[in-house]
Design a protein around this motif. Structure first.
Motif, short mmCIF file in Angstrom:
data_model
loop_
_atom_site.label_atom_id
_atom_site.label_comp_id
_atom_site.label_asym_id
_atom_site.label_seq_id
_atom_site.Cartn_x
_atom_site.Cartn_y
_atom_site.Cartn_z
N PHE A 1 -13.53 21.50 9.63
CA PHE A 1 -14.83 21.34 10.27
C PHE A 1 -15.22 19.87 10.37
CE2 PHE A 1 -19.42 20.78 10.10
CZ PHE A 1 -19.78 21.44 11.26
N ILE A 2 -15.07 19.12 9.28
CA ILE A 2 -15.48 17.71 9.29
C ILE A 2 -14.56 16.86 10.14
CG2 ILE A 2 -15.70 15.62 7.86
CD1 ILE A 2 -16.72 17.47 5.61
N GLU A 3 -13.26 16.92 9.86
CA GLU A 3 -12.32 15.98 10.48
C GLU A 3 -11.94 16.35 11.91
OE1 GLU A 3 -11.70 13.16 9.35
OE2 GLU A 3 -12.11 13.30 7.21
N GLU B 1 -21.61 27.15 11.05
CA GLU B 1 -20.22 27.34 11.46
C GLU B 1 -19.40 28.14 10.46
OE1 GLU B 1 -18.63 26.47 14.34
OE2 GLU B 1 -20.63 25.95 15.09
N ILE B 2 -19.51 27.78 9.18
CA ILE B 2 -18.64 28.42 8.19
C ILE B 2 -19.38 28.90 6.96
CG2 ILE B 2 -16.62 27.12 8.95
CD1 ILE B 2 -16.89 25.35 6.49
N GLY B 3 -20.70 28.83 6.96
CA GLY B 3 -21.49 29.12 5.77
C GLY B 3 -21.46 30.55 5.28
N PHE C 1 -26.44 17.82 9.30
CA PHE C 1 -25.02 18.09 9.12
C PHE C 1 -24.80 19.40 8.38
CE2 PHE C 1 -21.43 18.09 6.21
CZ PHE C 1 -20.39 18.12 7.13
N PHE C 2 -25.51 19.58 7.26
CA PHE C 2 -25.30 20.79 6.47
C PHE C 2 -25.80 22.03 7.20
CE2 PHE C 2 -24.70 17.75 2.97
CZ PHE C 2 -23.45 18.19 2.59
N GLY C 3 -26.80 21.88 8.05
CA GLY C 3 -27.23 23.00 8.88
C GLY C 3 -26.12 23.45 9.81
N THR D 1 -21.69 14.28 1.04
CA THR D 1 -21.15 13.55 2.18
C THR D 1 -21.71 12.14 2.24
OG1 THR D 1 -22.95 14.36 3.58
CG2 THR D 1 -20.88 15.61 3.62
N VAL D 2 -20.95 11.26 2.88
CA VAL D 2 -21.42 9.93 3.26
C VAL D 2 -21.37 9.91 4.77
CG1 VAL D 2 -21.03 7.44 3.11
CG2 VAL D 2 -20.51 8.91 1.13
#
Length: 149
Positions: free
Chosen positions: A113-115, A94-96, A87-89, A4-5
């Protein structure tokens, strides 16, 4: 892998890519996505960890072409990259644990999830603006930086 950025001012994810490998082209694709959105200013600092994708010639060449500077965290110190770790946590929470039918389904979940959730509905405590989503924070900052006519 999903590099990610993240814009540290707004915490908005402005670039990302997804694949089943860790090659340099993947992180370069995420960086190009961020640049394509027009959110990268010349001279910005791109903070990364010390993974081989980020030390590759391909990634460093892309940084030079975009006139960005690279900062790397110390080896084994997750605190140097807290925005990405946070963010990755959230992503993993959520979806891990999901098992997807296909890569396309996984991509759609990550995109959603991101957008939708992270950038547009997740509220964060901003020291100056209060509880806003990353997109609302960006809009507020752009408004504040707009010169008077």
């Amino acid at each position: 892998m999903v590099p990610t950025v993240i814009d540290l001012a707004t915490r908005e994810v402005i670039g990302y890519a997804m694949a089943d490998h860790h090659r340099a082209e993947l992180v370069t694709d995420a960086l190009r996505m961020a640049a394509g959105r027009g959110d990268l200013q010349s001279g910005c600092i791109m903070h990364t960890d010390r993974g081989s994708e980020y030390t590759s010639g391909e990634f460093r060449q892309e940084l030079r072409e975009l006139n960005l500077r690279q900062s790397m965290g110390r080896t084994g110190i997750c605190y140097d990259n807290t925005a990405a770790e946070s963010f990755f946590g959230l992503l993993k929470a959520e979806i891990g644990t999901t098992v997807w039918e296909s890569r396309e389904t996984a991509r759609a979940d990550v995109f959603r999830f991101i957008e939708v959730e992270y950038n547009r509905t997740r509220l964060r405590r901003h020291p100056e603006f209060g509880y806003l989503t990353p997109l609302e924070t960006r809009a507020r900052l752009q408004q504040d930086l707009t010169p008077a006519a």
